[in-house]
Design an enzyme around this catalytic site. Structure first.
Site, PDB file in Angstrom:
ATOM      1  N   TRP A   1     -11.497  17.273   3.091  1.00 34.74           N
ATOM      2  CA  TRP A   1     -10.895  16.021   4.018  1.00 34.74           C
ATOM      3  C   TRP A   1      -9.113  16.264   3.916  1.00 34.74           C
ATOM      4  O   TRP A   1      -8.023  15.760   4.428  1.00 34.74           O
ATOM      5  CB  TRP A   1     -10.622  14.806   2.832  1.00 34.74           C
ATOM      6  CG  TRP A   1     -10.396  15.027   1.262  1.00 34.74           C
ATOM      7  CD1 TRP A   1     -11.456  15.407   0.658  1.00 34.74           C
ATOM      8  CD2 TRP A   1      -9.468  15.584   0.996  1.00 34.74           C
ATOM      9  NE1 TRP A   1     -11.031  15.433  -0.531  1.00 34.74           N
ATOM     10  CE2 TRP A   1      -9.550  15.571  -0.708  1.00 34.74           C
ATOM     11  CE3 TRP A   1      -7.975  15.341   0.872  1.00 34.74           C
ATOM     12  CZ2 TRP A   1      -8.917  15.961  -1.183  1.00 34.74           C
ATOM     13  CZ3 TRP A   1      -7.016  15.419   0.093  1.00 34.74           C
ATOM     14  CH2 TRP A   1      -7.425  15.541  -1.138  1.00 34.74           C
TER      15      TRP A   1
ATOM     16  N   TRP B   1       0.938  -1.526   0.092  1.00 33.69           N
ATOM     17  CA  TRP B   1       0.008   0.073  -0.129  1.00 33.69           C
ATOM     18  C   TRP B   1       0.438   1.472   0.120  1.00 33.69           C
ATOM     19  O   TRP B   1       0.638   2.340  -0.673  1.00 33.69           O
ATOM     20  CB  TRP B   1      -0.837   0.317   1.068  1.00 33.69           C
ATOM     21  CG  TRP B   1      -2.449  -0.831   1.113  1.00 33.69           C
ATOM     22  CD1 TRP B   1      -2.282  -1.928   1.551  1.00 33.69           C
ATOM     23  CD2 TRP B   1      -3.139   0.063   0.167  1.00 33.69           C
ATOM     24  NE1 TRP B   1      -3.349  -2.109   1.070  1.00 33.69           N
ATOM     25  CE2 TRP B   1      -4.453  -1.125   0.686  1.00 33.69           C
ATOM     26  CE3 TRP B   1      -3.491   1.310  -0.675  1.00 33.69           C
ATOM     27  CZ2 TRP B   1      -5.386  -0.781   0.088  1.00 33.69           C
ATOM     28  CZ3 TRP B   1      -5.114   1.274  -1.048  1.00 33.69           C
ATOM     29  CH2 TRP B   1      -5.966   0.173  -0.955  1.00 33.69           C
TER      30      TRP B   1
END
Ligand SMILES: Cc1cc2nc3c(=O)[nH]c(=O)nc-3n(C[C@H](O)[C@H](O)[C@H](O)COP(=O)(O)OP(=O)(O)OC[C@H]3O[C@@H](n4cnc5c(N)ncnc54)[C@H](O)[C@@H]3O)c2cc1C
Length: 462
Positions: A359, A277
């Site tokens: 965000w 990731w």
């Protein structure tokens, strides 16, 4: 012939391609680190991260001096001034080649281009090595395009690594021609908060890695989502400053867990996936530089009308939302400079989906508080949670902060570490506390806010 190794987020001497290459052909090697205090301030780098960086540089100085290499820590003030500082340094010290590891973010790429141009006027080559597990230039889809989705990316990476398992490079031998530091180390790190609980010494970091791989990687898949357990490696801070490499992590994992690492469903295989990731978000930041410029990966989501309520944001930052798992997590961040991954997902979802706050506000707050702040992973994690990113959680998947708490901290062991106001409660009451304990009532109603968020996304998709 004197070579210069320019250290960046790779503060180690083991498994260091640029250092090894410099030492191979040069009798005399110097090392430099450009400290950019204005940059630390502009990016709001956390006080705990600054202390961690200072200690890591002290450790690097020690490691390099045992190799006969002096490390000069130069105060370059601002990132944009590093090319001219580098050129001056090379002139002053008779450097004939510079070695460093490539960095993949846009500003860093532009900086390296400027450095290369300036150095070529002095006839000094700048050689950049790839320090990633898998270079963003190596991994591509069959049609040559970059990946936008994690699962096929990780499959391709596994195939690649199975065919060519990464080698860990040995530390170079000590130099016979010793150098000495030319300047007294500069100290402008700004405000610092004690980071001494986080190891920087090479032996300690490697011990932490070995212990994790030997004792906990096997149960990682089962334990990693429960913040009360020591189920994850806590190596993110060391990885962020390059005190160890993902190659070392993978090599150690294979040594301790053997072939299990290739089974993506095993504990070791799941941890391997997490390392991928990290590579994935670097791949995305390099190939889609709009994410580095503050834009959403899914560009249509840039039109969302976030409510950006400052009072709600402050309550979130201070762990005063009235949702125990969210508050415990935000207080963990504030007190320790680190937050468990499950909690990063819950708090990021809560900020964007329940509070309807942009965000990017949360992304910045994390960068300002995390000891392991890493632009690509942080941006990727935030965009995932806000459903604006590559492998975005679909916009209709909105974490319920109460059931998340019940599921991942059922007996409240973690919550009570950071929210002692609730210590008289047990079981399900702990996740839905009464208003009599001096603990805030929920600042928003989850189901109401969920519907508003669904409408915000839906409106843009219609
Ligand atoms: C909103 C959000 C923000 C985040 N910000 C950061 C950040 O600034 N820096 C950072 O290193 N990680 C970040 N992460 C990813 C992840 O939460 C941390 O890497 C992890 O919690 C670190 O703990 P650990 O070292 O015990 O991880 P482990 O579970 O032991 O994993 C091993 C390593 O793999 C990498 N890793 C694990 N999970 C992820 C992931 N989802 N994305 C990218 N890399 C991963 C990390 O380098 C980690 O140290 C973020 C995640 C979210 C959801």
């Amino acid at each position: 012939m004197t070579a210069l190794v320019w250290f960046r987020n790779d503060l180690r001497t083991l498994d260091h391609l640029a250092l090894s290459a410099a030492c191979k052909d040069h009798e005399t090697v110097r090392a430099v680190y450009f400290l950019c205090p204005q940059q630390l301030d502009e990016h709001g780098i956390a006080p705990i991260r600054r202390h961690f960086l200072r200690r890591a540089l002290d450790e690097l100085t020690r490691q390099l001096s045992s190799l006969g290499i002096a490390l000069d820590i130069i105060n370059a003030q601002h990132f944009s001034k590093t090319p001219s500082h580098l050129a001056d340094y090379c002139r002053d010290h008779g450097i004939d080649s510079v070695f460093a590891h490539r960095e993949w973010l846009l500003d860093e790429i532009n900086r390296d281009e400027s450095c290369s141009a300036l150095l070529s006027e002095l006839d000094i080559p700048l050689t950049l090595f790839d320090d990633s597990l898998l270079s963003p230039l190596t991994i591509a889809k069959g049609d040559g395009e970059p990946y936008k989705v994690f699962t096929p990316f990780s499959r391709r990476c596994r195939d690649y690594l199975a065919a060519e398992f990464p080698r860990v490079i040995r530390r170079p031998a000590a130099k016979s021609a010793l150098t000495s530091a030319s300047k007294t180390p500069c100290q402008p790190f700004g405000d610092e908060k004690d980071a001494s609980k986080w190891p920087v010494e090479e032996d300690d970091v490697l011990r932490q890695l070995r212990q994790f791989c030997a004792e906990r990687a096997g149960s990682y898949k089962d334990d990693r989502d429960f913040p009360a357990l020591p189920g994850t490696s806590r190596l993110s801070a060391a990885l962020a400053l390059g005190l160890i490499t993902p190659r070392q992590c993978l090599a150690c994992l294979q040594q301790e867990c053997g072939e299990e690492i290739w089974d993506a469903k095993s504990g070791a295989g799941t941890w391997f996936n997490e390392l991928l990731w990290r590579e994935f978000y670097r791949h995305v930041a390099y190939h889609f530089p709009r994410v580095v410029k503050g834009q959403a990966f899914q560009t249509y989501t840039d039109a969302i009308r976030w409510s950006n309520d400052q009072a709600l944001f402050d309550a979130w930052c201070n762990g005063q939302t009235g949702y125990p798992i969210v508050d415990a997590a935000m207080r963990q961040l504030k007190e320790t400079g680190w937050m468990h991954n499950r909690l990063r997902m819950i708090t990021a979802s809560f900020l964007s989906k329940d509070l309807q706050i942009d965000w990017r506000w949360g992304e910045r707050h994390f960068l300002e508080n995390l000891i392991d702040a890493d632009f690509a992973s942080n941006n990727g994690g935030w965009q995932w949670a806000a459903s604006t990113g590559t492998d975005a959680a679909p916009y209709f998947r909105i974490f319920n902060p109460t059931t998340q708490g019940q599921r991942f901290d059922a007996d409240g062991q973690f919550i009570l570490r950071y929210v002692p106001e609730l210590k008289s409660l047990q079981g399900k009451h702990l996740h839905m506390p009464p208003t009599t304990l001096g603990y805030p009532s929920p600042i928003v109603d989850h189901s109401e806010r969920r519907n508003i968020t669904l409408a915000l996304f839906q409106e843009l998709r219609d």
